[in-house]
Scaffold this motif. Structure first.
Motif, PDB file in Angstrom:
ATOM      1  N   ARG A 145       3.979  10.552  -5.507  1.00 40.07           N
ATOM      2  CA  ARG A 145       4.798   9.744  -6.397  1.00 40.07           C
ATOM      3  C   ARG A 145       4.252   8.313  -6.517  1.00 40.07           C
ATOM      4  N   ALA A 146       3.823   7.764  -5.372  1.00 41.23           N
ATOM      5  CA  ALA A 146       3.318   6.392  -5.383  1.00 41.23           C
ATOM      6  C   ALA A 146       2.062   6.300  -6.245  1.00 41.23           C
ATOM      7  N   ILE A 147       1.145   7.246  -6.068  1.00 42.09           N
ATOM      8  CA  ILE A 147      -0.093   7.223  -6.856  1.00 42.09           C
ATOM      9  C   ILE A 147       0.233   7.398  -8.335  1.00 42.09           C
ATOM     10  N   ALA A 148       1.170   8.319  -8.604  1.00 43.07           N
ATOM     11  CA  ALA A 148       1.551   8.536  -9.995  1.00 43.07           C
ATOM     12  C   ALA A 148       2.103   7.249 -10.604  1.00 43.07           C
ATOM     13  N   GLU A 149       2.950   6.530  -9.843  1.00 44.58           N
ATOM     14  CA  GLU A 149       3.527   5.287 -10.356  1.00 44.58           C
ATOM     15  C   GLU A 149       2.446   4.245 -10.629  1.00 44.58           C
ATOM     16  N   THR A 150       1.468   4.182  -9.724  1.00 45.38           N
ATOM     17  CA  THR A 150       0.364   3.246  -9.940  1.00 45.38           C
ATOM     18  C   THR A 150      -0.343   3.553 -11.254  1.00 45.38           C
ATOM     19  N   LEU A 151      -0.579   4.831 -11.505  1.00 47.11           N
ATOM     20  CA  LEU A 151      -1.261   5.202 -12.744  1.00 47.11           C
ATOM     21  C   LEU A 151      -0.371   4.963 -13.960  1.00 47.11           C
ATOM     22  N   VAL A 152       0.940   5.176 -13.785  1.00 47.64           N
ATOM     23  CA  VAL A 152       1.874   4.907 -14.882  1.00 47.64           C
ATOM     24  C   VAL A 152       1.763   3.450 -15.319  1.00 47.64           C
ATOM     25  N   TYR A 153       1.743   2.542 -14.321  1.00 51.22           N
ATOM     26  CA  TYR A 153       1.644   1.121 -14.660  1.00 51.22           C
ATOM     27  C   TYR A 153       0.237   0.747 -15.125  1.00 51.22           C
ATOM     28  N   SER A 154      -0.771   1.511 -14.695  1.00 49.88           N
ATOM     29  CA  SER A 154      -2.136   1.201 -15.105  1.00 49.88           C
ATOM     30  C   SER A 154      -2.362   1.483 -16.577  1.00 49.88           C
ATOM     31  N   CYS A 155      -1.657   2.501 -17.084  1.00 51.60           N
ATOM     32  CA  CYS A 155      -1.945   2.999 -18.431  1.00 51.60           C
ATOM     33  C   CYS A 155      -1.942   1.889 -19.489  1.00 51.60           C
ATOM     34  N   PRO A 156      -0.844   1.128 -19.646  1.00 54.20           N
ATOM     35  CA  PRO A 156      -0.888   0.078 -20.671  1.00 54.20           C
ATOM     36  C   PRO A 156      -1.864  -1.036 -20.318  1.00 54.20           C
ATOM     37  N   LEU A 157      -2.094  -1.227 -19.012  1.00 50.27           N
ATOM     38  CA  LEU A 157      -2.981  -2.319 -18.605  1.00 50.27           C
ATOM     39  C   LEU A 157      -4.436  -1.978 -18.911  1.00 50.27           C
ATOM     40  N   ILE A 158      -4.816  -0.713 -18.722  1.00 50.51           N
ATOM     41  CA  ILE A 158      -6.189  -0.314 -19.040  1.00 50.51           C
ATOM     42  C   ILE A 158      -6.416  -0.433 -20.544  1.00 50.51           C
ATOM     43  N   LEU A 159      -5.493   0.153 -21.317  1.00 51.42           N
ATOM     44  CA  LEU A 159      -5.664   0.088 -22.777  1.00 51.42           C
ATOM     45  C   LEU A 159      -5.630  -1.357 -23.268  1.00 51.42           C
TER      46      LEU A 159
ATOM     47  N   LEU B 197       0.837  -1.202   0.000  1.00 39.63           N
ATOM     48  CA  LEU B 197       0.000   0.000   0.000  1.00 39.63           C
ATOM     49  C   LEU B 197       0.868   1.247   0.000  1.00 39.63           C
ATOM     50  N   ASP B 198       1.926   1.202   0.812  1.00 42.10           N
ATOM     51  CA  ASP B 198       2.826   2.334   0.921  1.00 42.10           C
ATOM     52  C   ASP B 198       3.404   2.694  -0.445  1.00 42.10           C
ATOM     53  N   GLY B 199       3.802   1.682  -1.177  1.00 42.24           N
ATOM     54  CA  GLY B 199       4.437   1.914  -2.464  1.00 42.24           C
ATOM     55  C   GLY B 199       3.460   2.222  -3.580  1.00 42.24           C
ATOM     56  N   SER B 200       2.173   1.974  -3.348  1.00 44.46           N
ATOM     57  CA  SER B 200       1.241   2.154  -4.453  1.00 44.46           C
ATOM     58  C   SER B 200       0.275   3.318  -4.260  1.00 44.46           C
ATOM     59  N   ILE B 201      -0.034   3.683  -3.012  1.00 45.13           N
ATOM     60  CA  ILE B 201      -0.992   4.786  -2.865  1.00 45.13           C
ATOM     61  C   ILE B 201      -0.579   5.842  -1.852  1.00 45.13           C
ATOM     62  N   ASN B 202       0.568   5.636  -1.168  1.00 50.99           N
ATOM     63  CA  ASN B 202       0.951   6.602  -0.148  1.00 50.99           C
ATOM     64  C   ASN B 202       1.795   7.725  -0.755  1.00 50.99           C
ATOM     65  N   GLY B 203       1.156   8.827  -1.076  1.00 49.08           N
ATOM     66  CA  GLY B 203       1.905   9.972  -1.577  1.00 49.08           C
ATOM     67  C   GLY B 203       1.755  10.173  -3.074  1.00 49.08           C
TER      68      GLY B 203
END
Lengths: 362, 380
Positions: B56-70, B48-54
């Motif tokens: 940068r973490a939220i941004a990284e989660t969205l970065v990885y989500s981008c190709p997965l959503i498409l 959780l800390d690495g994926s939604i805390n702060g």
């Protein structure tokens, strides 16, 4: 499966107060005490990751040695895809003083992250970072020199006059392995044919096995693998073919994968480089710049030649080694220099490097 | 309004099913982490800390989500037409390659022309790569599972070939096993300071809504869904089966191509020859999102979070990277399990507890077809 350094894997981040509670018993087991001023070094692997029995494990070995002998805190972050490099290096830079990027394919990522974290030091293995970055030490190796020597051994030892080379991706360090090997074979056995195969990945032992098997099936009896985790497959292939088939290991002794199939090793001192830069970090003598390590510097070497290889072949390799160190034989580094390379036969090399033999020839 | 209420019920059952599946998967993961000798609570806290805390973490989660959503959208549109597209990885790579080549050309064009050009190139390349297996099935009945897998290998090899051998004509850098650096005018701009988050995520979300509209509010979408439900019924209704599946695969390839373009133009700045594997995770995203474009946004973010939290789990809790992959596997297994449960008993019970059994079931089929049944192992 993974041999992650569990006991040592921790960080002194802002989260350490929380983490400390849970990690305290782990740390106690590893005999480590938390100290606020302790140097933290973090290795970021390439996508082959820990357990590749090769390149990344070698860097890990250097890091573990630094933890043991220098008392630094040592972490590893493994990368799964190319997209992870910047993220993992950034994560490492948040709490480490020295961050080590293992592999040529991290070049772009190191350039990006090192520019952002000017007060963190970086070690880039196998590639050269932007020269303007004063906080990065780039260490490259002359793999072509050690591979030249394994080529000598393979060229003389082959019974079929066919040898093979299996690479990971065709990036410069692997190209150096390839052309060095080919040049070595060409010097001692002009009749020998060298088959080349690339898996286009460092991460797939299955493909490594298939490539190696196909070269064995085409008549090769010795295959050199320079392919990271992919290279594990070369040993699987040799095991399947049973005796009479050999693997030349790259980077590190891989006898744990099958000592009876390993002909020799083109060793690469990644662990030494990691340890040395860690020591510089601890001593406060870290310096940015480029180091290119060859036979002369002890960065690469021919090691672990199996006892099946006759002594005269080993001696010939030693002669070439001395000649390379003395600068009498130049080993090609890429496709162009390989094309221009003129094989040097063994009798020309004999005693070339020793002062007694320096006859007034030309 | 019984029709709407049963639609809502189906959706709620689907959502609850997915959430329950995720919880079950995390519990199974906790057991595994314990067996591996680590602290599950600590591991999940790090995740959780690495994926939604702060930020940068939220941004990284969205970065990885981008190709997965498409990629998830790509999988969904094909599956809605009854096509099991395992070729997303290859379509993604070909799209990324096209984007990388066009993006690396020094054309002297401004951002608002060069970037769309690069995106269009990716969509065209990915679309063609996707339409080929669609057309093959339409004309000769070649099974798409086989042909898309084979086209993946062609895509990897073609990319490697282009990168290694065409340096005379194309902007490639063989020494790096990649295309040349994309020029700034063709980069998807970063949208959050100090992070890697790029405009690709906006593209992904827009694409999700466009696809939703296309599937549920247009004749084309109706045709796609009908073909997917029953080829015979579609033919009886005068729908051209071959054309429809080919177009659905074209759309699938276009979305996959966009996913590749997002990575190349937004994140890496080049197309590398090594496959990234998003195309396969995307299948899981499609399934967890129940092949609903809006659901896929959330499923993509979930899998993105699993990816972005992985290094924290490694560094702070000593959990190896393989564990996060196993976690993803658990999520997929659990979702597949719950889908079967939904179709067989739970959903039916909920639906038939309403007034008219027949009317509600018809409504359910009309709105949310039981795609999960189709999502099982394809019959070869």
């Amino acid at each position: 499966m993974t041999n992650a350094p569990r006991g040592l894997t921790t960080t002194l981040s802002r989260r350490s107060i929380v983490a400390g509670v849970a990690l305290a018993p782990v740390l106690a087991r590893a005999g480590i005490t938390l100290a606020a001023d302790k140097v933290i070094i973090t290795v970021v692997t390439d996508t082959a990751g820990l357990g590749d029995q090769n390149f990344n494990d070698l860097a890990d070995r250097g890091g573990k040695r630094a933890a043991k002998e220098l008392g630094v805190t040592y972490n590893v972050i493994e990368s799964q895809t190319q997209a992870d490099y910047v993220r993992n290096l950034t994560q490492a830079s948040e709490d480490s003083q020295l961050v080590i990027g293992v592999g040529f394919l991290l070049t772009d990522a190191i350039n990006e992250v090192a520019a952002e974290y000017a007060d963190v030091h970086y070690l880039l293995i196998d590639s050269v970072a932007d020269e303007s970055l004063k906080n990065v030490t780039s260490v490259t190796f002359k793999e072509n020199q050690s591979s030249f020597l394994t080529g000598i051994i393979a060229g003389l030892f082959t019974k079929t006059n066919k040898v093979g080379f299996v690479g990971g991706q065709r990036i410069p360090p692997v190209i150096r392995y390839e052309v060095g090997f080919k040049a070595g074979v060409a010097c001692v056995n002009p009749k020998a044919e060298v088959k080349i195969g690339y898996a286009d990945t460092f991460d797939d032992p299955g493909t490594g096995k298939e490539l190696t098997l196909s070269q064995y099936n085409q008549g090769a009896d010795i295959v050199q693998a320079a392919a990271g985790r992919t290279g594990i497959g070369a040993f699987d292939a040799a095991k399947e073919k049973k005796s009479g088939y050999w693997v030349v290991a790259a980077d590190v002794d891989q006898s744990q994968l099958g000592a009876e199939y390993q002909l020799c090793v083109a060793q690469k001192g990644v662990d030494t480089a990691v340890f040395r830069v860690a020591q510089q970090q601890v001593d406060g003598t870290f310096e940015g710049g480029v180091q290119d390590l060859g036979l002369k510097e002890g960065g690469v070497d021919l090691t672990n030649v199996t006892s099946a290889v006759p002594a005269d072949i080993v001696q010939t390799a030693a002669d070439y080694k001395a000649a390379i160190i003395a600068g009498k034989v130049g080993v090609p580094v890429d496709d162009d220099s390989f094309k221009a390379f003129k094989p040097v036969p063994p009798d020309e090399v004999k005693g070339m490097a020793t002062p007694a033999a320096s006859t007034p020839a030309s | 309004m019984p029709r709407i209420s049963s639609m809502v019920i189906v959706n709620i059952v689907n959502i609850l099913g997915s959430i329950a599946a995720i919880i079950v998967a995390l519990l199974a993961g906790a057991v595994l982490i314990s067996i591996a000798g680590q602290q599950p609570v600590e591991a999940y806290r790090a995740l959780l800390d690495g994926s939604i805390n702060g930020k940068r973490a939220i941004a990284e989660t969205l970065v990885y989500s981008c190709p997965l959503i498409l990629g998830g959208l790509s999988f969904a549109v094909a599956l809605r037409a009854g096509m099991f597209n395992i070729g997303i990885e290859g379509q993604l790579m070909i799209g990324g390659l096209a984007a990388g080549l066009v993006g690396a050309l020094h054309l002297g064009l401004p951002l608002y022309i060069h970037l769309p050009l690069a995106l269009l190139a990716a969509m065209a390349a990915g679309g063609i790569w996707g339409a080929i297996p669609g057309a093959m099935k339409a004309f000769s009945g070649a099974h798409e599972v086989i042909s898309t897998i084979m086209l993946n290998y062609l895509a990897y090899r073609l990319t490697a070939y282009v990168v290694q051998k065409t340096g005379k004509w194309l902007p490639v850098q063989p020494s790096l096993q990649a295309t040349k650096k994309v020029v700034p005018e063709a980069r998807l701009p970063r949208i959050l300071d100090g992070t890697r988050l790029h405009a690709g995520i906006i593209v992904a979300i827009i694409a999700a809504f466009v696809l939703w509209y296309l599937l549920f509010r247009t004749t084309f979408g109706y045709k796609v869904r009908t073909v997917g439900l029953s080829r015979g019924a579609a033919a009886y209704g005068g729908i051209n089966w071959g054309l429809t599946i080919t177009l659905a695969m074209l759309a699938s390839g276009i979305l996959a191509g966009l996913a590749g373009a997002g990575e190349t133009l937004g994140l890496q700045g080049r197309q590398y020859t090594a496959p990234q594997g998003y195309g396969f995770t995307a299948i899981a995203v499609g399934l967890v999102g129940r092949n609903n474009p809006i659901g896929i946004i959330f499923a993509g973010i979930l899998f993105g979070a699993l990816n972005s939290g992985a290094p924290s789990m490694q560094a702070d809790a000593g959990v190896s990277k393989e564990i996060t992959q196993v976690l993803q596997g658990f999520v997929i297994l659990a979702v597949a399990g719950f889908a079967v449960l939904n179709n067989s008993s739970l959903a039916r019970k909920v639906l038939t507890s309403g007034q008219s059994r027949r009317r509600d079931r018809a409504a359910a089929i009309g709105t949310e077809p039981d795609v999960e049944v189709r999502a099982g192992p394809p019959a070869l």
